[in-house]
Motif scaffolding. Structure first.
Motif, PDB file in Angstrom:
ATOM      1  N   LEU A 243       0.826  -1.204   0.000  1.00 23.43           N
ATOM      2  CA  LEU A 243       0.000   0.000   0.000  1.00 23.43           C
ATOM      3  C   LEU A 243       0.864   1.259   0.000  1.00 23.43           C
ATOM      4  O   LEU A 243       0.535   2.242  -0.684  1.00 23.43           O
ATOM      5  N   THR A 244       1.969   1.249   0.745  1.00 23.97           N
ATOM      6  CA  THR A 244       2.850   2.413   0.777  1.00 23.97           C
ATOM      7  C   THR A 244       3.401   2.728  -0.607  1.00 23.97           C
ATOM      8  O   THR A 244       3.345   3.878  -1.069  1.00 23.97           O
ATOM      9  N   CYS A 245       3.923   1.714  -1.274  1.00 27.34           N
ATOM     10  CA  CYS A 245       4.531   1.929  -2.594  1.00 27.34           C
ATOM     11  C   CYS A 245       3.483   2.355  -3.623  1.00 27.34           C
ATOM     12  O   CYS A 245       3.646   3.362  -4.319  1.00 27.34           O
ATOM     13  N   ALA A 246       2.401   1.585  -3.718  1.00 27.92           N
ATOM     14  CA  ALA A 246       1.386   1.877  -4.723  1.00 27.92           C
ATOM     15  C   ALA A 246       0.655   3.181  -4.411  1.00 27.92           C
ATOM     16  O   ALA A 246       0.317   3.951  -5.324  1.00 27.92           O
ATOM     17  N   GLY A 247       0.395   3.459  -3.135  1.00 34.46           N
ATOM     18  CA  GLY A 247      -0.285   4.691  -2.763  1.00 34.46           C
ATOM     19  C   GLY A 247       0.529   5.929  -3.112  1.00 34.46           C
ATOM     20  O   GLY A 247      -0.022   6.939  -3.561  1.00 34.46           O
ATOM     21  N   ALA A 248       1.846   5.871  -2.915  1.00 28.83           N
ATOM     22  CA  ALA A 248       2.700   7.000  -3.274  1.00 28.83           C
ATOM     23  C   ALA A 248       2.651   7.266  -4.771  1.00 28.83           C
ATOM     24  O   ALA A 248       2.531   8.413  -5.219  1.00 28.83           O
ATOM     25  N   VAL A 249       2.706   6.210  -5.573  1.00 28.98           N
ATOM     26  CA  VAL A 249       2.679   6.368  -7.026  1.00 28.98           C
ATOM     27  C   VAL A 249       1.325   6.900  -7.486  1.00 28.98           C
ATOM     28  O   VAL A 249       1.237   7.747  -8.382  1.00 28.98           O
ATOM     29  N   SER A 250       0.251   6.430  -6.872  1.00 29.89           N
ATOM     30  CA  SER A 250      -1.090   6.840  -7.271  1.00 29.89           C
ATOM     31  C   SER A 250      -1.296   8.340  -7.115  1.00 29.89           C
ATOM     32  O   SER A 250      -1.792   9.029  -8.024  1.00 29.89           O
ATOM     33  N   VAL A 251      -0.924   8.892  -5.960  1.00 32.71           N
ATOM     34  CA  VAL A 251      -1.081  10.335  -5.736  1.00 32.71           C
ATOM     35  C   VAL A 251      -0.108  11.120  -6.608  1.00 32.71           C
ATOM     36  O   VAL A 251      -0.451  12.173  -7.166  1.00 32.71           O
ATOM     37  N   PHE A 252       1.112  10.618  -6.755  1.00 33.66           N
ATOM     38  CA  PHE A 252       2.108  11.291  -7.587  1.00 33.66           C
ATOM     39  C   PHE A 252       1.635  11.443  -9.025  1.00 33.66           C
ATOM     40  O   PHE A 252       1.872  12.478  -9.662  1.00 33.66           O
ATOM     41  N   ASP A 253       0.946  10.435  -9.555  1.00 37.85           N
ATOM     42  CA  ASP A 253       0.471  10.505 -10.938  1.00 37.85           C
ATOM     43  C   ASP A 253      -0.496  11.671 -11.137  1.00 37.85           C
ATOM     44  O   ASP A 253      -0.475  12.344 -12.178  1.00 37.85           O
ATOM     45  N   VAL A 254      -1.378  11.900 -10.155  1.00 38.62           N
ATOM     46  CA  VAL A 254      -2.306  13.021 -10.267  1.00 38.62           C
ATOM     47  C   VAL A 254      -1.536  14.338 -10.365  1.00 38.62           C
ATOM     48  O   VAL A 254      -1.849  15.210 -11.186  1.00 38.62           O
ATOM     49  N   ILE A 255      -0.495  14.482  -9.536  1.00 38.70           N
ATOM     50  CA  ILE A 255       0.283  15.720  -9.529  1.00 38.70           C
ATOM     51  C   ILE A 255       1.041  15.903 -10.836  1.00 38.70           C
ATOM     52  O   ILE A 255       1.050  16.986 -11.433  1.00 38.70           O
ATOM     53  N   VAL A 256       1.679  14.832 -11.333  1.00 34.06           N
ATOM     54  CA  VAL A 256       2.526  14.970 -12.521  1.00 34.06           C
ATOM     55  C   VAL A 256       1.685  15.210 -13.769  1.00 34.06           C
ATOM     56  O   VAL A 256       2.072  15.993 -14.650  1.00 34.06           O
ATOM     57  N   ILE A 257       0.521  14.580 -13.892  1.00 35.49           N
ATOM     58  CA  ILE A 257      -0.327  14.820 -15.071  1.00 35.49           C
ATOM     59  C   ILE A 257      -0.968  16.197 -14.995  1.00 35.49           C
ATOM     60  O   ILE A 257      -1.118  16.886 -16.018  1.00 35.49           O
ATOM     61  N   ALA A 258      -1.313  16.655 -13.783  1.00 32.53           N
ATOM     62  CA  ALA A 258      -1.824  18.019 -13.651  1.00 32.53           C
ATOM     63  C   ALA A 258      -0.781  19.027 -14.118  1.00 32.53           C
ATOM     64  O   ALA A 258      -1.120  20.060 -14.722  1.00 32.53           O
ATOM     65  N   GLY A 259       0.498  18.721 -13.878  1.00 37.82           N
ATOM     66  CA  GLY A 259       1.564  19.616 -14.298  1.00 37.82           C
ATOM     67  C   GLY A 259       1.733  19.724 -15.800  1.00 37.82           C
ATOM     68  O   GLY A 259       2.344  20.680 -16.295  1.00 37.82           O
ATOM     69  N   THR A 260       1.213  18.760 -16.559  1.00 37.83           N
ATOM     70  CA  THR A 260       1.315  18.841 -18.020  1.00 37.83           C
ATOM     71  C   THR A 260       0.297  19.801 -18.616  1.00 37.83           C
ATOM     72  O   THR A 260       0.404  20.184 -19.777  1.00 37.83           O
ATOM     73  N   GLY A 261      -0.720  20.160 -17.848  1.00 40.52           N
ATOM     74  CA  GLY A 261      -1.757  21.035 -18.358  1.00 40.52           C
ATOM     75  C   GLY A 261      -2.838  20.334 -19.151  1.00 40.52           C
ATOM     76  O   GLY A 261      -3.744  20.992 -19.671  1.00 40.52           O
ATOM     77  N   SER A 262      -2.793  19.017 -19.255  1.00 37.57           N
ATOM     78  CA  SER A 262      -3.806  18.268 -20.000  1.00 37.57           C
ATOM     79  C   SER A 262      -4.940  17.886 -19.057  1.00 37.57           C
ATOM     80  O   SER A 262      -4.898  16.845 -18.397  1.00 37.57           O
ATOM     81  N   TRP A 263      -5.972  18.722 -18.992  1.00 38.04           N
ATOM     82  CA  TRP A 263      -7.072  18.476 -18.063  1.00 38.04           C
ATOM     83  C   TRP A 263      -7.912  17.274 -18.486  1.00 38.04           C
ATOM     84  O   TRP A 263      -8.510  16.600 -17.653  1.00 38.04           O
ATOM     85  N   GLY A 264      -7.949  17.007 -19.777  1.00 35.72           N
ATOM     86  CA  GLY A 264      -8.685  15.830 -20.234  1.00 35.72           C
ATOM     87  C   GLY A 264      -8.045  14.543 -19.741  1.00 35.72           C
ATOM     88  O   GLY A 264      -8.725  13.648 -19.229  1.00 35.72           O
ATOM     89  N   ALA A 265      -6.717  14.434 -19.893  1.00 39.03           N
ATOM     90  CA  ALA A 265      -6.010  13.250 -19.407  1.00 39.03           C
ATOM     91  C   ALA A 265      -6.124  13.128 -17.893  1.00 39.03           C
ATOM     92  O   ALA A 265      -6.245  12.023 -17.344  1.00 39.03           O
ATOM     93  N   LEU A 266      -6.095  14.272 -17.197  1.00 31.60           N
ATOM     94  CA  LEU A 266      -6.226  14.246 -15.736  1.00 31.60           C
ATOM     95  C   LEU A 266      -7.595  13.731 -15.317  1.00 31.60           C
ATOM     96  O   LEU A 266      -7.707  12.907 -14.394  1.00 31.60           O
ATOM     97  N   ALA A 267      -8.645  14.202 -15.992  1.00 37.84           N
ATOM     98  CA  ALA A 267      -9.994  13.734 -15.664  1.00 37.84           C
ATOM     99  C   ALA A 267     -10.140  12.242 -15.924  1.00 37.84           C
ATOM    100  O   ALA A 267     -10.767  11.522 -15.138  1.00 37.84           O
ATOM    101  N   VAL A 268      -9.536  11.752 -17.025  1.00 33.61           N
ATOM    102  CA  VAL A 268      -9.567  10.320 -17.321  1.00 33.61           C
ATOM    103  C   VAL A 268      -8.844   9.531 -16.228  1.00 33.61           C
ATOM    104  O   VAL A 268      -9.331   8.493 -15.750  1.00 33.61           O
ATOM    105  N   LEU A 269      -7.678  10.020 -15.805  1.00 30.56           N
ATOM    106  CA  LEU A 269      -6.908   9.345 -14.755  1.00 30.56           C
ATOM    107  C   LEU A 269      -7.730   9.209 -13.479  1.00 30.56           C
ATOM    108  O   LEU A 269      -7.841   8.122 -12.902  1.00 30.56           O
ATOM    109  N   VAL A 270      -8.326  10.317 -13.020  1.00 32.78           N
ATOM    110  CA  VAL A 270      -9.061  10.296 -11.754  1.00 32.78           C
ATOM    111  C   VAL A 270     -10.330   9.456 -11.876  1.00 32.78           C
ATOM    112  O   VAL A 270     -10.686   8.706 -10.957  1.00 32.78           O
ATOM    113  N   ALA A 271     -11.013   9.553 -13.023  1.00 34.44           N
ATOM    114  CA  ALA A 271     -12.228   8.765 -13.209  1.00 34.44           C
ATOM    115  C   ALA A 271     -11.928   7.272 -13.190  1.00 34.44           C
ATOM    116  O   ALA A 271     -12.633   6.482 -12.543  1.00 34.44           O
ATOM    117  N   LEU A 272     -10.867   6.865 -13.889  1.00 33.57           N
ATOM    118  CA  LEU A 272     -10.502   5.443 -13.905  1.00 33.57           C
ATOM    119  C   LEU A 272      -9.969   4.998 -12.553  1.00 33.57           C
ATOM    120  O   LEU A 272     -10.136   3.830 -12.174  1.00 33.57           O
TER     121      LEU A 272
END
Length: 420
Positions: A243-272
């Motif tokens: 849980l520690t390893c996977a949980g860290a990666v899960s939250v990190f992905d939201v931050i890194v995709i938000a940093g790209t400025g692609s709100w569509g990809a971010l919405a897909v990530l969070v929805a999935l």
């Protein structure tokens, strides 16, 4: 317990009528979980883009993970009522979401969002999971998977709003605060726990316990463990590490995709991230929890590789990754499929390994490892500010290594000579 029924393992049941409002209680719990989603995924996407925001998010995750265990312990002991717990969770979640609208450097943002909001979300998360699993004892993992899914995709409306009108982010958090207060407050009025050992009268518990098809894919624990006994096994620390390893990666992905400025990809990530939880639980009933968990973490690791390639192939000075970049979208899909499904899978493995009688408290111990995951996500995000591709490579390793170790997990209490 004159009407108690025992199965072949000696576990007791008290069959009783199914209350008419059981379905309504499920949907109220689902709504409460969706209402607290902006506190994690909305904040991570919109505000955790600098050191101060990352620190607040890490503290929030630590408080959310730590708040679930004492709440569950008090509720199960009857020292704290479900209504009182959720009423407090509603007030604290309201404070957390309202504080998210404040400037990051203010003391109110730290106290309101990180501390009070984290504790409130922990109360709601832990109590709603306990109520739903208690009212659906014949299929607790599948039902809890559905409501934890709402905790994932419940932030999508907020993200869509922020993508359309970035200047109105503070207003979006204030609206989310009012919605959370209303939804969780309504849930507090109606949710309750069933009587001890309750079992739905329309399902024969003895036949259920002897269902060979179910036992082949989701075997039961060798005996019923308490939290202290579970801590002395090798299995519980292994689940916490996953849980520690996977949980860290899960939250990190939201931050890194938000940093790209692609709100569509971010919405897909969070929805999935949310929707994949119920799908994974259904697959685990057909193919087994450990196989599906390994597949989920493999998808999460694959997502990191695809995102790293997408960032590495972006021309210098080109700004954010183009919104239509296929590798970015494929990476968001893979990371979304793997970034949330491991939570209900680990909860169901707790029941499979340690029994159902104290599963809520034991899972809360495992879930408390999310505090370390928050610190790991913040560290990865800080690294990504200067070196995004190496940060994603580290994230891929964090997801892949537990996937390789999962096939070696075994049910505690069985002789080592029994094949896995």
């Amino acid at each position: 317990m004159e009407n108690a029924v025992r199965d072949w393992r000696g576990r007791s049941y008290l069959p009783g009528p199914v209350p008419a409002d059981r379905t309504r209680m499920f949907w109220l719990a689902w709504g409460a979980m969706a209402a607290i989603s902006p506190l994690q995924y909305g904040y991570a996407a919109l505000l955790a883009k600098e050191a101060t925001g990352l620190t607040l998010l890490a503290v929030w995750i630590a408080c959310q993970a730590a708040g679930a265990l004492p709440a569950l312990h008090l509720v199960r002991r009857g020292r704290l009522g479900v209504r009182t717990s959720l009423a407090a969770g509603a007030a604290l979640s309201f404070a957390g979401l309202a504080a998210a609208a404040l400037p990051l450097s203010t003391p109110g943002a730290f106290v309101g969002y990180a501390l009070l909001g984290g504790l409130g979300a922990g109360l709601v998360y832990g109590v709603c999971g306990e109520v739903v699993s208690s009212w659906y004892p014949e299929r607790p993992a599948a039902r809890v998977g559905l409501i934890t899914g709402a905790f994932g995709y419940g932030a999508v409306p907020l993200l869509v709003w922020a993508g359309i009108a970035p200047a109105a982010t503070s207003i979006a958090f204030l609206v989310a605060a009012v919605v959370a207060l209303a939804v969780i407050g309504t849930a507090a009025r109606h949710l309750r726990l069933p009587p001890a050992l309750w079992w739905p009268a329309d399902v024969d518990p003895r036949s259920h316990a002897l269902d060979a098809a179910r036992l082949r894919t989701t075997p039961e624990a060798a005996r019923q463990f308490g939290p202290a006994q579970a801590l002395r096994t090798r299995t519980l620390p292994a689940l916490a590490l996953i849980l520690t390893c996977a949980g860290a990666v899960s939250v990190f992905d939201v931050i890194v995709i938000a940093g790209t400025g692609s709100w569509g990809a971010l919405a897909v990530l969070v929805a999935l991230n949310g929707a994949s939880r119920s799908v994974a639980m259904r697959c685990s009933e057909l193919y087994g929890r450990r196989r599906v968990l390994a597949a989920v973490l493999t998808a999460l690791a694959t997502g990191q590789v695809l995102l790293a390639i997408a960032l590495a192939t972006t021309p210098p000075g080109a700004g954010p990754v183009p919104a239509g970049g296929p590798l970015l979208w494929f990476g968001a899909v893979a990371a979304g499929l793997g970034g949330g499904a491991f939570y209900p899978l680990l909860a169901s493995l707790v029941r499979e390994f340690f029994g159902v009688e104290r599963a809520g408290e034991i899972h809360a111990v495992v879930y408390s490892a999310k505090a370390l995951a928050g610190a790991g996500a913040a560290a990865l995000a800080l690294l990504a500010l200067s070196a995004p591709v190496p940060a994603l490579a580290v994230a891929a390793a964090l997801a892949a290594l537990p996937a390789l170790a999962i096939p070696r997990l075994r049910i505690p209490g069985l002789p080592a000579t029994i094949p896995l």
